[in-house]
Write an enzyme that holds these catalytic residues in place. Structure first.
Site, PDB file in Angstrom:
ATOM      1  N   HIS A 104      41.152  40.842  40.022  1.00 58.11           N
ATOM      2  CA  HIS A 104      41.693  39.677  40.715  1.00 58.11           C
ATOM      3  C   HIS A 104      41.685  39.900  42.226  1.00 58.11           C
ATOM      4  CE1 HIS A 104      45.322  36.965  41.782  1.00 58.11           C
ATOM      5  NE2 HIS A 104      44.186  36.314  41.932  1.00 58.11           N
ATOM      6  N   GLU A 145      43.907  43.238  42.074  1.00 55.32           N
ATOM      7  CA  GLU A 145      44.673  43.589  40.879  1.00 55.32           C
ATOM      8  C   GLU A 145      43.677  43.946  39.766  1.00 55.32           C
ATOM      9  OE1 GLU A 145      48.808  41.095  41.121  1.00 55.32           O
ATOM     10  OE2 GLU A 145      47.009  39.938  40.624  1.00 55.32           O
ATOM     11  N   ASN A 153      51.367  36.923  41.384  1.00 57.66           N
ATOM     12  CA  ASN A 153      51.752  35.569  41.012  1.00 57.66           C
ATOM     13  C   ASN A 153      53.004  35.537  40.139  1.00 57.66           C
ATOM     14  OD1 ASN A 153      49.684  34.472  42.475  1.00 57.66           O
ATOM     15  ND2 ASN A 153      48.342  34.116  40.747  1.00 57.66           N
ATOM     16  N   SER A 168      43.292  34.462  37.951  1.00 54.68           N
ATOM     17  CA  SER A 168      44.603  34.778  38.525  1.00 54.68           C
ATOM     18  C   SER A 168      45.724  34.462  37.546  1.00 54.68           C
ATOM     19  CB  SER A 168      44.828  33.974  39.811  1.00 54.68           C
ATOM     20  OG  SER A 168      44.808  32.583  39.519  1.00 54.68           O
TER      21      SER A 168
END
Length: 601
Positions: free
Chosen positions: A456, A468, A506, A435
């Site tokens: 991800h 992702e 993130n 991540s």
């Protein structure tokens, strides 16, 4: 529960004037009228006053149809709402709420005019979310009666109201308006005077980062919005939300925030200025980041930037069997996802016992799905039978796709990729679920970096729809095409992004969380008020401090450090309070204490 009792010593706000009958002003007027207040709606534009009346008539008609109002109550609400085009109609108001455009000049004109119209004890409230309440109060003849009253759009539905006091505001005025907000069925949060206050102060920094991400062509608008909706459970993606708010409005708010903070994260992304200057201000103009069916419309229509629906330009590789490396929660969840989708899965860990324990965890998860009616007993049994536990990565010799889900430590991952490079057959795709770490660093640990890609998944993998898909500068086109096809086969939504810290979710989420910590660190607002503001004002499923404690403060700090190291932006430096809590071993729910304390189980 009994209705809250008003303090009889406080000013009684029976008659309220609302100045500015746009969408927000009309919504505020409706809330007040339905709560039994006499409402004086004022707008210099007679068309706006007529439109406000029509909106109230339509909304109360719907309320009657849905059984929320009787015809008699509807008639009373409409009778309590009167409209005027002259500000002097506010002469008898106990409270005046201005909701005119976000311009100091316009708001100052309103406040100066009201000084000569209203009674000395009338409270004056500004609906601004960006401009200084203190500056507006200082221009008034009686600054002690001026405060901020920030409703959220749509006002009838949104529960949050930020009550903003300046250093000049009388406590009795704040208390009276707070009582009124409670009587309106709202949840008031007391905040000080700074641009954006709590909710918008956090929200607009995040929106600005999303605009900058899109402007840099890091990801498509559709992928950015899908990532934040599916990865964080948000009701809208950031770019669609900017279109709803108004690109020009967002630019104004951010300029005010930047003037106060000098934080580069608040400096409006150039694309906001470009769209504003071109008149592409969002839904109200019919075009902003997206194109809409009409000015003021909500339906997005295809335009030149809409992704095509044709076949992929590159054909993917065949994937029939999948290897999952790891034995933790994420590895188990990913193995379950692939097995339910019909893939043969090899679940390999560092020992046969760990692999068997992981399969047992999957069996329990599948049983819960059966109990909840989401899966038949037969389907659960077939999925479990497709999973073969193994105590060695040698078992990956024949898999078509190997997915690592081990500890978020680059050395550990690189060692594993070196092993996978040796045991996996030529043409097998090697994927990392990292991540925050660079995918290319994992790729360079192999002799076939073209076969390495990021996948991800989000936790819990069986429930979360987002993946992702992270391609490096070395990833082959057919590897990328294969992984997108696989995501669709396992009923996940793939979004494409490049190999940089935080990817999409993130990179947008953690600066927002960090800014929330800074608010508490600076004693601007409490944990509870910030969490309430983001849930009630932004529609977030969890407040930032609830989420931080769930994610883990140590994990959050590690991600913040990665983002800061990669982008070198001072605004991304982890808040000292976060570092102090981690150093003290307060890591969130898993240790029983983070930003809050939790009962030990």
């Amino acid at each position: 529960m009994a209705a809250p009792q008003s303090d009889p010593s406080l000013p009684q706000l029976h008659t309220v004037a609302v100045v500015g009958l746009g969408t927000m002003g009309t919504g505020v007027a409706e809330v007040l009228a339905r709560a039994g207040r006499e409402v004086i709606g004022i707008d210099v534009d007679a068309t706006a006053t007529a439109q406000a009346t029509a909106v109230l008539e339509a909304s109360t008609t719907r309320a009657v149809r849905r059984g929320r109002l009787t015809e008699g109550e509807r008639g009373d609400v409409l009778a309590r709402f009167r409209t005027f085009t002259d500000l002097r109609a506010a002469a008898d108001a106990d409270l005046v709420i201005e909701v005119v455009p976000e311009s100091y000049e316009i708001k100052q004109q309103v406040f100066r005019a009201l000084d000569g119209i209203v009674r000395p004890d009338t409270i004056l409230a500004t609906g601004t979310n960006a401009l200084s309440v203190t500056r507006l109060a200082a221009d008034s003849a009686r600054p002690e009666r001026v405060l901020g009253l920030h409703f959220f759009n749509p006002a009838p539905a949104m529960k949050l109201v930020e009550v903003v006091s300046s250093v000049l505001t009388a406590p009795a005025a704040v208390a009276a308006v707070t009582d009124l907000a409670i009587e309106l069925g709202k949840e008031p949060v007391a905040v000080g005077d700074r641009p954006g206050f709590v909710a918008d102060g956090l929200l607009f920094g995040y929106l600005n980062q999303a605009a900058a991400m899109y402007e840099a062509r890091y990801a498509s608008r559709e992928d950015i919005d899908a990532a934040m909706k599916l990865g964080c459970g948000l009701p809208m993606g950031p770019l669609a939300l900017l279109d709803l708010i108004g690109v020009d409005t967002a630019r104004t708010v951010l300029e005010a925030m930047y003037a106060a903070s000098h934080d580069r994260l608040h400096a409006p992304a150039p694309i906001l200025g470009q769209l504003s200057e071109a008149g592409l201000t969002g839904r109200k103009a019919g075009r902003g980041f997206y194109t809409y069916d009409a000015p003021g419309g909500a339906t997005i229509v295809p335009d030149a930037l809409t992704p095509g629906g044709g076949a992929a330009a590159t054909e993917g590789r065949a994937v029939r069997s999948v290897g999952v490396a790891g034995s933790g929660t994420m590895a188990s969840g990913i193995a379950e996802v692939f097995a339910k989708a019909g893939y043969d899965v090899v679940l390999a860990a560092r020992s046969p016992e760990k692999a068997e324990a992981a399969k047992s965890r999957i069996a329990k998860s599948l049983a819960r799905s059966v109990d909840k009616g989401r899966l038949t007993t037969e389907a659960a049994g077939e999925a479990l039978a497709r999973i073969t536990p193994a105590g060695s990565y040698d078992a990956f010799a024949d898999v078509d796709l190997a997915v690592e889900a081990v500890a978020e430590d680059l050395d550990v991952k690189q060692q594993l990729f070196a092993v996978l490079d040796k045991v996996c057959k030529p043409g097998a795709i090697l994927a990392t679920t990292t991540s925050s770490l660079p995918v290319v660093a994992c790729a360079r640990a192999t002799s076939r970096p073209q076969d390495v890609i990021g996948m991800h998944f989000f936790n819990p993998a069986p429930a979360m729809k987002l993946v992702e898909v992270v391609r490096t500068v070395l990833t082959a086109d057919d590897v990328h095409a294969t992984v997108r096809e696989v995501c669709e086969a396992i009923r996940k939504h793939p979004v494409d992004c490049g190999d940089r810290a935080g990817f999409i979710v993130n990179a947008l989420l953690f600066p927002y969380l960090n800014n929330a910590i800074k608010m508490v660190q600076e004693h601007y607002a409490s944990l509870d008020d910030i969490d309430a503001a983001m849930k009630l004002g932004g529609g977030y499923p969890m407040g930032p401090f609830e989420l931080l404690d769930v994610v883990g403060l140590d994990v959050s700090l590690a991600i913040e450090k990665v983002l800061h190291r990669e982008f070198r932006d001072p605004g991304l430096a982890p808040a000292p309070l976060l570092e102090h809590l981690v150093a003290a071993g307060c890591l969130g729910r898993k240790t029983g204490r983070g930003f809050r304390e939790y009962a030990r189980r």
